[in-house]
Enzyme design. Sequence first.
Site, mmCIF file in Angstrom:
data_model
loop_
_atom_site.group_PDB
_atom_site.id
_atom_site.type_symbol
_atom_site.label_atom_id
_atom_site.label_comp_id
_atom_site.label_asym_id
_atom_site.label_seq_id
_atom_site.Cartn_x
_atom_site.Cartn_y
_atom_site.Cartn_z
ATOM 1 N N ARG A 1 8.406 -6.474 -0.116
ATOM 2 C CA ARG A 1 6.987 -6.376 -0.607
ATOM 3 C C ARG A 1 7.038 -5.560 -1.970
ATOM 4 O O ARG A 1 5.975 -5.433 -3.050
ATOM 5 C CB ARG A 1 6.123 -6.151 0.407
ATOM 6 N N ARG B 1 0.790 -8.388 11.224
ATOM 7 C CA ARG B 1 0.946 -10.088 10.799
ATOM 8 C C ARG B 1 2.207 -10.277 10.898
ATOM 9 O O ARG B 1 3.219 -9.362 10.370
ATOM 10 C CB ARG B 1 0.235 -8.973 8.746
ATOM 11 N N LYS C 1 -6.470 -1.725 -0.270
ATOM 12 C CA LYS C 1 -7.312 -2.171 -1.091
ATOM 13 C C LYS C 1 -8.490 -2.648 0.117
ATOM 14 O O LYS C 1 -9.442 -2.926 -0.155
ATOM 15 C CB LYS C 1 -6.046 -3.270 -1.633
ATOM 16 N N ARG D 1 -1.713 -10.802 -9.548
ATOM 17 C CA ARG D 1 -0.635 -9.831 -8.814
ATOM 18 C C ARG D 1 0.736 -9.748 -10.117
ATOM 19 O O ARG D 1 1.118 -9.452 -9.789
ATOM 20 C CB ARG D 1 -0.118 -10.494 -7.606
ATOM 21 N N ARG E 1 -0.137 -1.246 11.483
ATOM 22 C CA ARG E 1 -0.836 -1.977 11.256
ATOM 23 C C ARG E 1 -1.289 -2.985 11.838
ATOM 24 O O ARG E 1 -0.482 -4.389 12.759
ATOM 25 C CB ARG E 1 -1.378 -2.727 9.735
HETATM 26 P P1 AP5 Z 1 -5.237 -2.514 3.802
HETATM 27 O O1 AP5 Z 1 -6.260 -1.884 3.479
HETATM 28 O O2 AP5 Z 1 -4.525 -3.304 4.926
HETATM 29 O O3 AP5 Z 1 -3.595 -2.184 2.904
HETATM 30 P P2 AP5 Z 1 -3.634 -3.700 1.610
HETATM 31 O O4 AP5 Z 1 -3.683 -2.556 0.232
HETATM 32 O O5 AP5 Z 1 -5.027 -4.637 1.353
HETATM 33 O O6 AP5 Z 1 -2.652 -4.017 1.881
HETATM 34 P P3 AP5 Z 1 -1.882 -5.897 2.477
HETATM 35 O O7 AP5 Z 1 -0.754 -5.319 3.252
HETATM 36 O O8 AP5 Z 1 -2.627 -6.460 2.338
HETATM 37 O O9 AP5 Z 1 -1.561 -5.968 0.701
HETATM 38 P P4 AP5 Z 1 -0.981 -6.435 0.381
HETATM 39 O O10 AP5 Z 1 -0.859 -6.908 -1.454
HETATM 40 O O11 AP5 Z 1 0.819 -7.198 0.592
HETATM 41 O O12 AP5 Z 1 -1.125 -8.326 1.059
HETATM 42 P P5 AP5 Z 1 -1.609 -9.413 0.980
HETATM 43 O O13 AP5 Z 1 -2.598 -9.877 2.280
HETATM 44 O O14 AP5 Z 1 -2.810 -9.531 -0.486
HETATM 45 O O15 AP5 Z 1 -4.129 -1.052 4.982
HETATM 46 C C1 AP5 Z 1 -3.083 -0.925 5.391
HETATM 47 C C2 AP5 Z 1 -3.532 0.222 6.537
HETATM 48 O O16 AP5 Z 1 -3.304 0.825 6.199
HETATM 49 C C3 AP5 Z 1 -4.133 -0.621 7.572
HETATM 50 O O17 AP5 Z 1 -3.869 -0.724 9.044
HETATM 51 C C4 AP5 Z 1 -5.243 0.328 7.622
HETATM 52 O O18 AP5 Z 1 -5.682 0.517 9.459
HETATM 53 C C5 AP5 Z 1 -4.901 1.478 7.316
HETATM 54 N N1 AP5 Z 1 -4.932 2.388 6.582
HETATM 55 C C6 AP5 Z 1 -5.778 2.420 4.805
HETATM 56 N N2 AP5 Z 1 -6.022 3.493 4.200
HETATM 57 C C7 AP5 Z 1 -5.734 3.623 4.347
HETATM 58 C C8 AP5 Z 1 -5.503 5.994 4.462
HETATM 59 N N3 AP5 Z 1 -6.863 6.304 3.527
HETATM 60 N N4 AP5 Z 1 -5.312 6.134 5.547
HETATM 61 C C9 AP5 Z 1 -5.073 5.984 6.512
HETATM 62 N N5 AP5 Z 1 -4.209 4.212 6.778
HETATM 63 C C10 AP5 Z 1 -4.721 3.622 6.029
HETATM 64 O O19 AP5 Z 1 -1.094 -10.749 0.342
HETATM 65 C C11 AP5 Z 1 0.025 -11.145 1.450
HETATM 66 C C12 AP5 Z 1 0.962 -11.740 0.678
HETATM 67 O O20 AP5 Z 1 0.090 -13.481 0.192
HETATM 68 C C13 AP5 Z 1 2.037 -11.772 -0.725
HETATM 69 O O21 AP5 Z 1 3.271 -10.532 -0.020
HETATM 70 C C14 AP5 Z 1 2.736 -13.451 -1.439
HETATM 71 O O22 AP5 Z 1 3.370 -13.867 -1.138
HETATM 72 C C15 AP5 Z 1 0.821 -13.541 -0.649
HETATM 73 N N6 AP5 Z 1 -0.594 -12.997 -2.543
HETATM 74 C C16 AP5 Z 1 -1.329 -12.620 -1.729
HETATM 75 N N7 AP5 Z 1 -2.143 -13.032 -2.965
HETATM 76 C C17 AP5 Z 1 -1.335 -13.339 -3.937
HETATM 77 C C18 AP5 Z 1 -1.151 -12.883 -5.468
HETATM 78 N N8 AP5 Z 1 -2.571 -13.180 -6.158
HETATM 79 N N9 AP5 Z 1 -0.587 -13.687 -5.827
HETATM 80 C C19 AP5 Z 1 0.901 -14.913 -5.193
HETATM 81 N N10 AP5 Z 1 1.167 -14.189 -4.331
HETATM 82 C C20 AP5 Z 1 0.611 -13.884 -3.670
#
Ligand code: AP5
Length: 217
Positions: free
Chosen positions: A172, A160, A13, A88, A127
């Site tokens: 997660r 991370r 994402k 979410r 990552r």
């Molecule tokens: P990346 O693009 O970083 O993936 P992502 O979908 O953004 O994954 P996240 O882990 O950041 O999502 P998340 O939802 O767990 O974390 P968030 O920060 O939102 O890609 C991942 C890896 O794959 C990278 O290394 C990239 O280079 C690689 N890649 C990408 N595309 C690829 C491809 N096509 N092929 C190969 N490799 C690829 O949330 C973190 C925490 O914050 C949550 O756990 C929660 O505690 C809190 N939080 C955040 N938002 C909320 C909310 N709305 N409500 C409650 N808690 C929340």
Amino acid sequence: MIIVLLGPPGAGKGTQGDRLSERCGLPRYATGDILREAVRLKTRLGLEAKSYMDKGELVPDEVVLGLVRDLLGSADAKDGFILDGFPRTVAQAEGLKALLEDQGRKLDAAIYFDVSEDELIRRLSGRRVCPDCGAVYNVHTEPPAVPGRCDVCGGRLETREDDKDIATLRNRLRVYRESTEPLLEWYGRDDSTLHKLYAAGSVDDVYERLLKVVGCS
Ligand code: AP5
């Protein structure tokens, strides 16, 4: 245009949202990035969020909704925006709908990133992020030119906190299945809003498919 990027941790994402933001000239609001910055700065929001984030649990709805309410009221959100990692839960989706209705606006597209669980674990465990400029790499698929160093600013790459151990990764994914997956049904009630994006394959291939869905020229 108002777009929501939905999908499990590691689905891409942030990677695709960044490209889309640049292409469409829309701000990307990633709640995870904002919360991590608050943790780093030890603000009140960060202190409240940290214990949830470290365990891979969701930060309470009212906290995240308060944050999003402020973002949507900002001047740079007036021509549209991309929400990454929000909503979410169904309660967050309902909150977003109400916030948009108050402004006389509505969501244009919710894009669901569909990736297998094995691939998610591979992406998350590989990552690496730059703490100085926020650039994201992957040791398997998008490695930096110099191992451990950011191509953009030369910063020392880190893993991370919530990517570090497999138990947190799995938690997660469990939290995603229990709390976020029901949004597919919620948004799916309106066929024109929900778009399923096959998000396996290279970053470029996924981006090409994404542009066909969003059609932002
Ligand atoms: P990346 O693009 O970083 O993936 P992502 O979908 O953004 O994954 P996240 O882990 O950041 O999502 P998340 O939802 O767990 O974390 P968030 O920060 O939102 O890609 C991942 C890896 O794959 C990278 O290394 C990239 O280079 C690689 N890649 C990408 N595309 C690829 C491809 N096509 N092929 C190969 N490799 C690829 O949330 C973190 C925490 O914050 C949550 O756990 C929660 O505690 C809190 N939080 C955040 N938002 C909320 C909310 N709305 N409500 C409650 N808690 C929340």
